[in-house]
Design a protein around this motif. Structure first.
Motif, PDB file in Angstrom:
ATOM      1  N   UNK A  12       4.735  12.638  -6.403  1.00 38.89           N
ATOM      2  CA  UNK A  12       4.621  13.353  -5.131  1.00 38.89           C
ATOM      3  C   UNK A  12       5.836  14.247  -4.897  1.00 38.89           C
ATOM      4  N   UNK A  13       7.032  13.771  -5.262  1.00 36.47           N
ATOM      5  CA  UNK A  13       8.233  14.596  -5.078  1.00 36.47           C
ATOM      6  C   UNK A  13       8.225  15.809  -5.990  1.00 36.47           C
ATOM      7  N   UNK A  14       7.743  15.638  -7.223  1.00 35.08           N
ATOM      8  CA  UNK A  14       7.633  16.779  -8.123  1.00 35.08           C
ATOM      9  C   UNK A  14       6.677  17.822  -7.547  1.00 35.08           C
ATOM     10  N   UNK A  15       5.540  17.360  -7.057  1.00 34.51           N
ATOM     11  CA  UNK A  15       4.587  18.290  -6.448  1.00 34.51           C
ATOM     12  C   UNK A  15       5.176  18.954  -5.210  1.00 34.51           C
ATOM     13  N   UNK A  29      -0.535  29.821   3.191  1.00 31.23           N
ATOM     14  CA  UNK A  29      -1.388  28.811   3.832  1.00 31.23           C
ATOM     15  C   UNK A  29      -1.605  27.619   2.913  1.00 31.23           C
ATOM     16  N   UNK A  30      -1.890  27.881   1.650  1.00 38.39           N
ATOM     17  CA  UNK A  30      -2.117  26.794   0.687  1.00 38.39           C
ATOM     18  C   UNK A  30      -0.860  25.942   0.550  1.00 38.39           C
ATOM     19  N   UNK A  31       0.299  26.597   0.428  1.00 37.57           N
ATOM     20  CA  UNK A  31       1.547  25.854   0.255  1.00 37.57           C
ATOM     21  C   UNK A  31       1.867  25.001   1.471  1.00 37.57           C
ATOM     22  N   UNK A  32       1.650  25.543   2.678  1.00 37.97           N
ATOM     23  CA  UNK A  32       1.944  24.792   3.897  1.00 37.97           C
ATOM     24  C   UNK A  32       1.049  23.555   3.995  1.00 37.97           C
ATOM     25  N   UNK A  33      -0.238  23.719   3.700  1.00 38.32           N
ATOM     26  CA  UNK A  33      -1.158  22.576   3.756  1.00 38.32           C
ATOM     27  C   UNK A  33      -0.769  21.532   2.716  1.00 38.32           C
ATOM     28  N   UNK A  34      -0.424  21.972   1.509  1.00 34.26           N
ATOM     29  CA  UNK A  34      -0.043  21.033   0.451  1.00 34.26           C
ATOM     30  C   UNK A  34       1.254  20.305   0.797  1.00 34.26           C
ATOM     31  N   UNK A  35       2.209  21.015   1.397  1.00 36.72           N
ATOM     32  CA  UNK A  35       3.471  20.374   1.783  1.00 36.72           C
ATOM     33  C   UNK A  35       3.218  19.318   2.851  1.00 36.72           C
ATOM     34  N   UNK A  60       0.442  17.681   3.319  1.00 33.42           N
ATOM     35  CA  UNK A  60      -0.263  16.590   2.631  1.00 33.42           C
ATOM     36  C   UNK A  60       0.707  15.705   1.861  1.00 33.42           C
ATOM     37  N   UNK A  61       1.647  16.329   1.143  1.00 30.29           N
ATOM     38  CA  UNK A  61       2.592  15.562   0.323  1.00 30.29           C
ATOM     39  C   UNK A  61       3.602  14.808   1.174  1.00 30.29           C
ATOM     40  N   UNK A  62       4.020  15.397   2.303  1.00 32.71           N
ATOM     41  CA  UNK A  62       4.924  14.679   3.198  1.00 32.71           C
ATOM     42  C   UNK A  62       4.236  13.455   3.795  1.00 32.71           C
ATOM     43  N   UNK A  63       2.958  13.593   4.131  1.00 33.17           N
ATOM     44  CA  UNK A  63       2.198  12.431   4.615  1.00 33.17           C
ATOM     45  C   UNK A  63       2.128  11.356   3.535  1.00 33.17           C
ATOM     46  N   UNK A  66      -8.613  12.407  -1.391  1.00 31.03           N
ATOM     47  CA  UNK A  66      -9.911  13.039  -1.136  1.00 31.03           C
ATOM     48  C   UNK A  66      -9.738  14.344  -0.358  1.00 31.03           C
ATOM     49  N   UNK A  67      -8.824  14.330   0.620  1.00 35.87           N
ATOM     50  CA  UNK A  67      -8.557  15.543   1.385  1.00 35.87           C
ATOM     51  C   UNK A  67      -8.039  16.645   0.457  1.00 35.87           C
ATOM     52  N   UNK A  68      -7.108  16.317  -0.408  1.00 32.00           N
ATOM     53  CA  UNK A  68      -6.521  17.293  -1.334  1.00 32.00           C
ATOM     54  C   UNK A  68      -7.597  17.865  -2.248  1.00 32.00           C
ATOM     55  N   UNK A  69      -8.493  17.016  -2.724  1.00 31.93           N
ATOM     56  CA  UNK A  69      -9.575  17.455  -3.602  1.00 31.93           C
ATOM     57  C   UNK A  69     -10.516  18.410  -2.863  1.00 31.93           C
ATOM     58  N   UNK A  70     -10.912  18.034  -1.657  1.00 31.84           N
ATOM     59  CA  UNK A  70     -11.830  18.887  -0.892  1.00 31.84           C
ATOM     60  C   UNK A  70     -11.177  20.195  -0.482  1.00 31.84           C
ATOM     61  N   UNK A  71      -9.891  20.129  -0.132  1.00 33.39           N
ATOM     62  CA  UNK A  71      -9.180  21.350   0.239  1.00 33.39           C
ATOM     63  C   UNK A  71      -9.111  22.312  -0.945  1.00 33.39           C
TER      64      UNK A  71
END
Length: 210
Positions: free
Chosen positions: A46-49, A81-87, A89-92, A123-128
């Protein structure tokens, strides 16, 4: 000692002489150990991502602000937008993993909640990721129509829409397959192992707290 070693020890027909059963505090220390643990592997991935997405965010912001062409700026905005959503998600995800450092109550129940929460995020990451496929195709199509301007005839519009639908149809399966493989490689296999160990431990007779 890993969980599978502990499980094998408990399954021995005769206990080792002078061996003391592990109580709740010892079990908590065992499960929370950092070196080579399943949770530690999930944290590292997760930290690498997260680092990668922070880098992508900086590059996307620069592209959005400095790109000479409007289509590059719009593409950069989409990447932001993609980066903000992924960040987010990863912080969660990292927040869930850090919660293991101080679990309250039943540790096994806490681990089950942790695994369920991570499965939900995966699942959220996959659907996103799959949702971004039609969004990206629509953005590209809109840019193509915008460049056509007054020449955007109904036939040209039909061609653009056909290309969008065709692109989504062609790319959906390989993108879905690649995303599943990626998530399984980074997170799924470790969660599978954790959930398998929890199920096997639930089937065993656990000693009472020491």
């Amino acid at each position: 000692m890993e969980l599978d070693d502990l499980r094998r020890q408990w399954r021995q027909p005769e206990p080792v002489t002078n061996a003391q059963p592990l109580g709740a505090s010892e079990l908590r220390q065992l499960l929370a150990q950092r070196s080579g643990s399943i949770v530690d592997q999930l944290r590292r991935n997760a930290r690498l991502e997260l680092g990668f997405n922070y880098g992508m965010l900086l590059i996307s912001l620069g592209l959005t602000a400095l790109a000479p062409a409007i289509w590059l700026r719009l593409f950069g905005g989409l990447l932001v937008l993609v980066a903000v959503v992924c960040i987010y998600y990863l912080l969660r995800k990292l927040g869930l993993l850090r919660s293991l450092d101080d679990p309250a109550g039943d540790l096994r129940a806490h681990l089950r909640r942790l695994a369920a929460g991570l499965r939900t995020l995966i699942r959220f990451y996959y659907r996103f990721t799959l949702a971004m496929l039609p969004v990206s195709a629509l953005v590209v199509g809109a840019l193509a129509l915008a460049r056509a301007g007054v020449h955007a005839t109904p036939s040209r519009l039909a061609v653009v829409l056909g290309v969008i639908v065709g692109t989504i149809a062609v790319c959906y399966w390989p993108v879905a397959r690649a995303t599943r493989w990626y998530l399984q490689r980074l997170y799924g296999q470790h969660l599978d192992r954790l959930e398998s160990q929890l199920r096997e431990l639930d089937e065993d007779t656990w000693p009472g707290p020491g």
